[in-house]
Write a protein that holds these residues in place. Structure first.
Motif, mmCIF file in Angstrom:
data_model
loop_
_atom_site.group_PDB
_atom_site.id
_atom_site.type_symbol
_atom_site.label_atom_id
_atom_site.label_comp_id
_atom_site.label_asym_id
_atom_site.label_seq_id
_atom_site.Cartn_x
_atom_site.Cartn_y
_atom_site.Cartn_z
ATOM 1 N N LEU A 167 0.826 -1.205 0.000
ATOM 2 C CA LEU A 167 0.000 0.000 0.000
ATOM 3 C C LEU A 167 0.863 1.258 0.000
ATOM 4 O O LEU A 167 0.572 2.225 -0.715
ATOM 5 N N GLY A 168 1.937 1.238 0.809
ATOM 6 C CA GLY A 168 2.834 2.394 0.844
ATOM 7 C C GLY A 168 3.482 2.659 -0.508
ATOM 8 O O GLY A 168 3.620 3.809 -0.930
ATOM 9 N N TYR A 169 3.864 1.577 -1.209
ATOM 10 C CA TYR A 169 4.449 1.741 -2.541
ATOM 11 C C TYR A 169 3.409 2.252 -3.527
ATOM 12 O O TYR A 169 3.714 3.055 -4.414
ATOM 13 N N SER A 170 2.152 1.828 -3.359
ATOM 14 C CA SER A 170 1.078 2.355 -4.198
ATOM 15 C C SER A 170 0.952 3.867 -4.019
ATOM 16 O O SER A 170 0.861 4.616 -4.993
ATOM 17 N N TYR A 171 0.955 4.298 -2.762
ATOM 18 C CA TYR A 171 0.846 5.731 -2.491
ATOM 19 C C TYR A 171 2.077 6.493 -2.995
ATOM 20 O O TYR A 171 1.968 7.648 -3.409
ATOM 21 N N PHE A 172 3.232 5.828 -2.941
ATOM 22 C CA PHE A 172 4.448 6.463 -3.467
ATOM 23 C C PHE A 172 4.314 6.729 -4.962
ATOM 24 O O PHE A 172 4.634 7.824 -5.449
ATOM 25 N N LEU A 173 3.816 5.734 -5.711
ATOM 26 C CA LEU A 173 3.651 5.908 -7.151
ATOM 27 C C LEU A 173 2.564 6.930 -7.464
ATOM 28 O O LEU A 173 2.751 7.827 -8.298
ATOM 29 N N LEU A 174 1.422 6.817 -6.784
ATOM 30 C CA LEU A 174 0.324 7.752 -7.039
ATOM 31 C C LEU A 174 0.678 9.163 -6.595
ATOM 32 O O LEU A 174 0.431 10.144 -7.303
ATOM 33 N N GLY A 175 1.290 9.276 -5.409
ATOM 34 C CA GLY A 175 1.667 10.594 -4.904
ATOM 35 C C GLY A 175 2.794 11.209 -5.708
ATOM 36 O O GLY A 175 2.776 12.415 -5.992
ATOM 37 N N GLY A 176 3.783 10.388 -6.087
ATOM 38 C CA GLY A 176 4.877 10.901 -6.910
ATOM 39 C C GLY A 176 4.381 11.402 -8.246
ATOM 40 O O GLY A 176 4.801 12.462 -8.728
ATOM 41 N N GLY A 177 3.463 10.651 -8.846
ATOM 42 C CA GLY A 177 2.881 11.092 -10.105
ATOM 43 C C GLY A 177 2.099 12.391 -9.946
ATOM 44 O O GLY A 177 2.168 13.272 -10.807
ATOM 45 N N SER A 178 1.368 12.519 -8.849
ATOM 46 C CA SER A 178 0.608 13.744 -8.608
ATOM 47 C C SER A 178 1.531 14.952 -8.449
ATOM 48 O O SER A 178 1.239 16.040 -8.953
ATOM 49 N N LEU A 179 2.658 14.757 -7.752
ATOM 50 C CA LEU A 179 3.610 15.859 -7.588
ATOM 51 C C LEU A 179 4.231 16.257 -8.925
ATOM 52 O O LEU A 179 4.410 17.454 -9.200
#
Length: 230
Positions: free
Chosen positions: A158-170
């Motif tokens: 889940l943390g890696y999912s948020y890393f990819l989604l959050g990184g893409g959003s940034l």
């Protein structure tokens, strides 16, 4: 079976809504695949929509079937779609923001590695308990939902999912501020479209929805998919 003079139950409506949602994602994915001549970003977006279609349809089946063993099977079937989504999202963002040089075969493989391990761990969880320590059903109105006690590797996943989604959003945020005015509205629209699934997933994880145990993330991606495709 629901008779004509009886309103449909939640048990019937929620899976039906998920099947309709899956069909919408599939249509968006097929349409976007036909636009792939416009660039690789369209292809990644299409695969992201098809991953959402897979996830939504199989989640509908998970809710619909009453037996615990059948629910466990369907939650395993869900995982490839749910796992692929953040990866295709990051690929789409890198292509859209002109960072395609980072999309080497090596980097793509590394980005997908944890996702593939999570899918494998889910399908073999009975032998090691890395994804969940317990699965059981709980009645919620006329629904019988699957309740999961997650283990440590799920939180890594889940943390890696948020890393990819959050990184893409940034990356989209930076791209929005740097874009020429002609493209800024388009980039800002895509950035705003990312908020819906974030909110839906956060509410589901925190249990802040009227039906405890229901994951509303597949529904929350509908405005995202439509705006991305537009």
């Amino acid at each position: 079976m629901t008779f004509l003079n009886e309103p449909p139950s939640t048990f019937e409506l929620i899976p039906l809504a998920l099947y309709i949602t899956a069909a919408l994602y599939a249509l968006l994915g097929i349409y976007t695949l036909r636009q792939r001549a416009q660039g690789a970003a369209a292809s990644y977006l299409a695969w992201m929509m098809l991953a959402m279609a897979w996830w939504s349809a199989s989640y509908g089946m998970e809710i619909h079937v009453p037996e615990l063993s059948a629910k466990i099977l369907w939650v395993k079937i869900e995982y490839p779609g749910a796992a692929a989504l953040p990866v295709f999202w990051m690929f789409f963002v890198l292509e859209y923001t002109s960072r395609s040089a980072l999309l080497t075969q090596r980097n793509k493989a590394l980005a997908a590695l944890i996702r593939l391990l999570a899918v494998l761990a889910m399908w073999t969880n009975e032998f090691h308990g890395l994804i969940y320590s317990d699965l059981h059903t709980a009645p919620t109105g006329d629904l019988t939902l699957l309740i999961v006690d997650h283990s440590w590797f799920f939180w890594v996943y889940l943390g890696y999912s948020y890393f990819l989604l959050g990184g893409g959003s940034l990356l989209l945020l930076f791209h929005t501020f740097r874009s020429a005015s002609l493209f800024r509205a388009q980039a800002a629209t895509i950035l705003l479209a990312t908020l819906s699934p974030w909110i839906g997933n956060a509410f589901s994880i925190a249990g802040l929805i009227p039906i405890p145990g229901l994951d509303i993330t597949p529904f929350a991606f509908i405005p995202t998919g439509a705006l991305f495709t537009w």
